[in-house]
Design a protein around this motif. Sequence first.
Motif, short mmCIF file in Angstrom:
data_model
loop_
_atom_site.label_atom_id
_atom_site.label_comp_id
_atom_site.label_asym_id
_atom_site.label_seq_id
_atom_site.Cartn_x
_atom_site.Cartn_y
_atom_site.Cartn_z
N LEU A 175 0.81 -1.21 0.00
CA LEU A 175 0.00 0.00 0.00
C LEU A 175 0.85 1.26 0.00
N ASN A 176 2.07 1.20 0.48
CA ASN A 176 2.95 2.36 0.37
C ASN A 176 3.38 2.57 -1.07
N GLN A 177 3.58 1.48 -1.80
CA GLN A 177 3.84 1.63 -3.23
C GLN A 177 2.60 2.18 -3.94
N ALA A 178 1.43 1.77 -3.50
CA ALA A 178 0.19 2.24 -4.12
C ALA A 178 0.00 3.74 -3.95
N LEU A 179 0.57 4.32 -2.91
CA LEU A 179 0.44 5.76 -2.68
C LEU A 179 1.05 6.59 -3.80
N THR A 180 1.92 5.99 -4.61
CA THR A 180 2.57 6.73 -5.70
C THR A 180 1.71 6.77 -6.96
N CYS A 181 0.58 6.07 -6.98
CA CYS A 181 -0.30 6.08 -8.15
C CYS A 181 -1.10 7.38 -8.22
N ASP A 182 -1.62 7.69 -9.41
CA ASP A 182 -2.46 8.88 -9.57
C ASP A 182 -3.81 8.68 -8.90
N ARG A 183 -4.40 7.50 -9.09
CA ARG A 183 -5.66 7.14 -8.44
C ARG A 183 -5.58 5.69 -7.99
N LEU A 184 -6.46 5.35 -7.04
CA LEU A 184 -6.56 3.97 -6.57
C LEU A 184 -7.99 3.50 -6.69
N ALA A 185 -8.15 2.25 -7.11
CA ALA A 185 -9.44 1.57 -7.10
C ALA A 185 -9.34 0.44 -6.09
N VAL A 186 -10.23 0.44 -5.12
CA VAL A 186 -10.20 -0.56 -4.04
C VAL A 186 -11.27 -1.61 -4.31
N LEU A 187 -10.85 -2.87 -4.39
CA LEU A 187 -11.77 -3.98 -4.59
C LEU A 187 -11.94 -4.75 -3.29
N GLU A 188 -13.17 -5.16 -3.05
CA GLU A 188 -13.47 -5.94 -1.86
C GLU A 188 -14.56 -6.95 -2.22
N ARG A 189 -14.20 -8.23 -2.14
CA ARG A 189 -15.12 -9.32 -2.48
C ARG A 189 -15.75 -9.12 -3.87
N GLY A 190 -14.94 -8.70 -4.82
CA GLY A 190 -15.40 -8.58 -6.20
C GLY A 190 -16.15 -7.32 -6.52
#
Length: 263
Positions: A205-220
């Motif tokens: 998740l610290n690597q994910a912080l460098t993205c422009d946007r994040l999409a979070v998936l939970e149980r599909g």
Amino acid sequence: MNAAMPVIDQPVLSCSGLGLQIRDVELLDEIHLDIRHGETLGLIGPNGSGKSTLLKLLAGVRMPSRGSIHLDGQCLKAQSRRTIARTLALVEQQADTLDAISVFDAVALGRTPWLSALSSWSAEDTEIVHQALRNVDAAHLTTRTWRSLSGGERQRVHIARSLAQCPRILLLDEPTNHLDIQHQIGILNLVHALPVTTVIALHDLNQALTCDRLAVLERGRLVALGKPLEVLTPHRLLQTFGVHAHYLVDPFDGAKILRFRSW
């Protein structure tokens, strides 16, 4: 303007109402996502949340049970595999290559969509392959055989093969798996520097912080979408990942980093 160029205002890759059901198991449900030109979109979520499945659907490797996918505004299923491969490249977690093949030849497979009876292998293709290997710090592996490579070396060669496709959209499924920390940083820096649109599934998740946007998936299901600091709140981290977390500030550059605890 060249008629073949995508319209920058419209999503370069999108899906609407996307779902995949196998027998009675719902792997993905009602995914709506617009991926913007030039952005790096991170896919995050616990194991089994559907990240790899979503990437395969977006790449056209698997067909959805329902919903639609559009590439450059055109329905993906109406496009030929060659057309898709000239635009989009997928790097899977577990991708196989023939054991006896050389590293150069493995990466050269990325040029396949651009070759035909009227356009055979050229010096330009050779240079594209060598440049792709240089980009992932694997030029010294050129003459090695696939079977002689370590897991991390194989991962870098797979990424090089996708770069040899010269795609405008790059889909990466946990590309830093099996890599030591130096090459993890190198690959992520390369991804961010490439002039392409990138969708990247990440566990760190610290690597994910460098993205422009994040999409979070939970149980599909897609449960959050936005800028990293807006998405990765303490509440979301606890609800989706089951961990308590707070932000620290790196005194070196002022960047925020996450520290986790289970209580």
